[in-house]
Design an enzyme around this catalytic site. Sequence first.
Site, PDB file in Angstrom:
ATOM      1  N   GLU A 447      76.608  13.863  52.498  1.00 18.21           N
ATOM      2  CA  GLU A 447      78.007  14.352  52.492  1.00 18.21           C
ATOM      3  C   GLU A 447      78.720  13.959  51.212  1.00 18.21           C
ATOM      4  O   GLU A 447      79.938  13.758  51.201  1.00 18.21           O
ATOM      5  CB  GLU A 447      78.787  13.809  53.692  1.00 18.21           C
ATOM      6  CG  GLU A 447      78.632  14.636  54.932  1.00 18.21           C
ATOM      7  CD  GLU A 447      78.756  16.105  54.648  1.00 18.21           C
ATOM      8  OE1 GLU A 447      77.886  16.843  55.141  1.00 18.21           O
ATOM      9  OE2 GLU A 447      79.666  16.537  53.928  1.00 18.21           O
TER      10      GLU A 447
HETATM   11  C1  LIG Z   1      68.610  12.675  55.166  1.00 16.78           C
HETATM   12  C2  LIG Z   1      69.441  13.620  54.371  1.00 16.78           C
HETATM   13  C3  LIG Z   1      70.144  14.629  55.025  1.00 16.78           C
HETATM   14  C4  LIG Z   1      70.875  15.556  54.298  1.00 16.78           C
HETATM   15  N1  LIG Z   1      71.494  16.603  54.942  1.00 16.78           N
HETATM   16  C5  LIG Z   1      72.011  17.615  54.201  1.00 16.78           C
HETATM   17  C6  LIG Z   1      72.452  18.825  54.823  1.00 16.78           C
HETATM   18  O1  LIG Z   1      72.449  18.957  56.054  1.00 16.78           O
HETATM   19  N2  LIG Z   1      72.863  19.845  54.032  1.00 16.78           N
HETATM   20  C7  LIG Z   1      72.882  19.750  52.673  1.00 16.78           C
HETATM   21  O2  LIG Z   1      73.244  20.704  52.020  1.00 16.78           O
HETATM   22  N3  LIG Z   1      72.516  18.604  52.050  1.00 16.78           N
HETATM   23  C8  LIG Z   1      72.071  17.547  52.782  1.00 16.78           C
HETATM   24  N4  LIG Z   1      71.659  16.394  52.165  1.00 16.78           N
HETATM   25  C9  LIG Z   1      71.803  16.278  50.723  1.00 16.78           C
HETATM   26  C10 LIG Z   1      72.833  15.216  50.329  1.00 16.78           C
HETATM   27  O3  LIG Z   1      74.138  15.639  50.640  1.00 16.78           O
HETATM   28  C11 LIG Z   1      72.612  14.932  48.830  1.00 16.78           C
HETATM   29  O4  LIG Z   1      71.383  14.224  48.741  1.00 16.78           O
HETATM   30  C12 LIG Z   1      73.733  14.111  48.220  1.00 16.78           C
HETATM   31  O5  LIG Z   1      74.934  14.836  48.215  1.00 16.78           O
HETATM   32  C13 LIG Z   1      73.411  13.693  46.775  1.00 16.78           C
HETATM   33  O6  LIG Z   1      72.816  14.723  46.048  1.00 16.78           O
HETATM   34  P1  LIG Z   1      71.436  14.437  45.271  1.00 16.78           P
HETATM   35  O7  LIG Z   1      70.513  13.798  46.258  1.00 16.78           O
HETATM   36  O8  LIG Z   1      70.973  15.662  44.622  1.00 16.78           O
HETATM   37  O9  LIG Z   1      71.808  13.345  44.208  1.00 16.78           O
HETATM   38  P2  LIG Z   1      72.371  13.645  42.715  1.00 16.78           P
HETATM   39  O10 LIG Z   1      73.488  14.623  42.771  1.00 16.78           O
HETATM   40  O11 LIG Z   1      71.228  13.932  41.816  1.00 16.78           O
HETATM   41  O12 LIG Z   1      72.973  12.211  42.353  1.00 16.78           O
HETATM   42  C14 LIG Z   1      72.158  11.116  41.915  1.00 16.78           C
HETATM   43  C15 LIG Z   1      73.084   9.946  41.577  1.00 16.78           C
HETATM   44  O13 LIG Z   1      74.008  10.323  40.549  1.00 16.78           O
HETATM   45  C16 LIG Z   1      75.341  10.162  40.977  1.00 16.78           C
HETATM   46  N5  LIG Z   1      76.141  11.284  40.462  1.00 16.78           N
HETATM   47  C17 LIG Z   1      75.824  12.588  40.452  1.00 16.78           C
HETATM   48  N6  LIG Z   1      76.814  13.310  39.910  1.00 16.78           N
HETATM   49  C18 LIG Z   1      77.794  12.447  39.599  1.00 16.78           C
HETATM   50  C19 LIG Z   1      79.084  12.572  39.012  1.00 16.78           C
HETATM   51  N7  LIG Z   1      79.610  13.754  38.662  1.00 16.78           N
HETATM   52  N8  LIG Z   1      79.811  11.460  38.834  1.00 16.78           N
HETATM   53  C20 LIG Z   1      79.339  10.248  39.189  1.00 16.78           C
HETATM   54  N9  LIG Z   1      78.128  10.063  39.740  1.00 16.78           N
HETATM   55  C21 LIG Z   1      77.361  11.146  39.943  1.00 16.78           C
HETATM   56  C22 LIG Z   1      75.299  10.136  42.499  1.00 16.78           C
HETATM   57  O14 LIG Z   1      76.362   9.397  43.062  1.00 16.78           O
HETATM   58  C23 LIG Z   1      73.943   9.482  42.755  1.00 16.78           C
HETATM   59  O15 LIG Z   1      74.071   8.098  42.750  1.00 16.78           O
HETATM   60  C24 LIG Z   1      70.948  15.434  52.881  1.00 16.78           C
HETATM   61  C25 LIG Z   1      70.272  14.395  52.240  1.00 16.78           C
HETATM   62  C26 LIG Z   1      69.518  13.504  52.959  1.00 16.78           C
HETATM   63  C27 LIG Z   1      68.765  12.430  52.229  1.00 16.78           C
END
Ligand SMILES: Cc1cc2nc3c(=O)[nH]c(=O)nc-3n(C[C@H](O)[C@H](O)[C@H](O)COP(=O)(O)OP(=O)(O)OC[C@H]3O[C@@H](n4cnc5c(N)ncnc54)[C@H](O)[C@@H]3O)c2cc1C
Length: 593
Positions: A447
């Site tokens: 989220e």
């Molecule tokens: C078990 C699980 C269930 C999930 N369920 C859903 C779902 O139902 N639907 C769905 O669509 N998604 C879902 N997700 C996805 C989840 O919402 C994302 O994993 C999360 O929002 C982070 O995106 P990412 O993993 O691509 O990390 P990234 O966006 O690659 O981020 C990596 C790191 O960089 C930081 N970062 C990235 N951009 C910025 C910025 N602009 N400023 C500062 N810091 C930044 C982040 O805080 C993080 O620490 C799920 C994930 C998991 C693991």
Amino acid sequence: MLRYTPPVDDMAFALFDVFDAEAEWARLPAFADMDEAVAKAVLAEAGKLAAETLLPSYQSSDAEGARWRDGEVVAPAGFRAAFDGLVKGGWLGVSGNPHHGGQGLPKMLTVLVEEMFWAANTNLYLYGALTTGAAICIDAHADAALKRRYLPRLYSGEWTGAMALTEPHAGTDLGLIRTRAEPLADGTYAITGNKIFITSGEHDLADNIVHLVLAKLPDAPPGSRGISLFLVPKYRPSDDAADGPDAAGSVRNGFVSRSIEHKMGIRGSATSAIEYDAAVGHLVGEPNRGLACMFTMMNHARVSVGIQGLGLAELGYQNAAAYARERPQGRAPSGPRDQNAEADSILVHPDVRRMLLAQRAFTEGGRAFAAYVGLLLDRAEHTADEVERDAAQVAADLLTPVAKAFLTDRAMDCALLAQQTFGGHGYIAEHGMEQIVRDVRISQIYEGTNGVQALDFTARKVLRDRGQALRRLLNDLRGETVPDEFRAPLHAALDATERAAERIATAARADPAAPGAASVEFLELAGLAIYAWLWARMAQVVTKADAAQRARHEGKLDVARFFYAKLLPKTVALECAIQAGAAPVMALPEELF
Ligand SMILES: Cc1cc2nc3c(=O)[nH]c(=O)nc-3n(C[C@H](O)[C@H](O)[C@H](O)COP(=O)(O)OP(=O)(O)OC[C@H]3O[C@@H](n4cnc5c(N)ncnc54)[C@H](O)[C@@H]3O)c2cc1C
């Protein structure tokens, strides 16, 4: 074996003693039928369901996990019966729109109902929580025909919901998504692309699964301004293109679960990679305005995820407190407490008391915070007066990232403290404490990570309106009558929050990295200041109560004093760290990482 006693008395305290929910509901015509007796009956029923029907499969679902075979996903054994309990009781529609079969209960109450479901079986409730969120989004943005066709079945739990945003290369930055939506002659769209991490995207607990999918139209502008939202059901109802209700489950739509993830926690919740291959979808809201529509679901989900953390923290605390009472080890600092026993219970040790009190301070404070956010959301939706409605919406928007990140960060702290209370027995699987630690962890990540929540709070909610919403909130809190002993430290915490906001705003004018370098500390500072207000308010209620009421809330004043003495002083360190500015974070050259 984990135990759970629904904290319904403390919930009633938050609703009726701390916030006078009855007076609140009396002002809002939408809640004309609500009163204390009805609300307490709802809490009691939800608590019974949580403890008796949801809890039993929580630990077994972790060991068993969800299973994937050839695109079919099977939820853990015991989940069908437990999910039926949620469905039969109508629990997925409690806050839904009554025009479409929802029960329209106040959010102030339903956040507490959710707390019990999250606490008793986080793995199972994930299949329900996404359903509630999808329904809120459809109710707010879909056309009348879609609402009529989909909302009653989502509220009833006959169908469930899923939210499909994330792609392998696009997580936080949704402007990068590549899923495409091609217009079809009948006004629907063909959705093609790959999503990952989709919670409850595929499972066997419901007859149909309704995906809300972000995708791009052929002529979409680049980035986040070119994202549209589509409703994509697993089974297309027989008259999906026509108006009005119909029989479910006639045509399988073009998407499939390619796999499910093997995860650190929430193993009973199925997280799918979904491939959409010309799946038929309906546009929800305006073309290219999909992200704004999706925010309706995400804002709801952010508060709900915060409460997921709160529920798990409560589960951890209850089990840690029970263990501490029963585990004999060592003697009290003042000499043996129980002369007839070989050792005293570990509850005599100051450090064990510190761990348990910190959990109490954050869970009971968090419960009051959840009720307050629910109150703001109710006012924002139902107050007749436009000015008051807008003010409540602004305050709810301001506090949504705090609810998500502060509740879940503190929940992680609490889960670790609960595990630590068990010593080595917290590390092994039998007692369930390591499962709570693993399950809470995701609430800080999905989220929108808590880092991104902090940035949203600092840059979008505070700096963008020049701190007006925050200042209004802080001034309201300053006006509160609180016991003398708490007044000065409460005002110091509120003042520190305001000073920090001004400091970050000033620094941001010279350095664009300043908000991001201070945002996590700033959100924590604001969270602690808000809890200081809540604890002072709770202490005031107890101080003014008659003897009988005070007996019911025994211990509140001690926990308030613990919060002020041992947890609130962290605000001083946080303000120092914020004052350090961006340089300590940005100085190290990228190539040296
Ligand atoms: C078990 C699980 C269930 C999930 N369920 C859903 C779902 O139902 N639907 C769905 O669509 N998604 C879902 N997700 C996805 C989840 O919402 C994302 O994993 C999360 O929002 C982070 O995106 P990412 O993993 O691509 O990390 P990234 O966006 O690659 O981020 C990596 C790191 O960089 C930081 N970062 C990235 N951009 C910025 C910025 N602009 N400023 C500062 N810091 C930044 C982040 O805080 C993080 O620490 C799920 C994930 C998991 C693991």
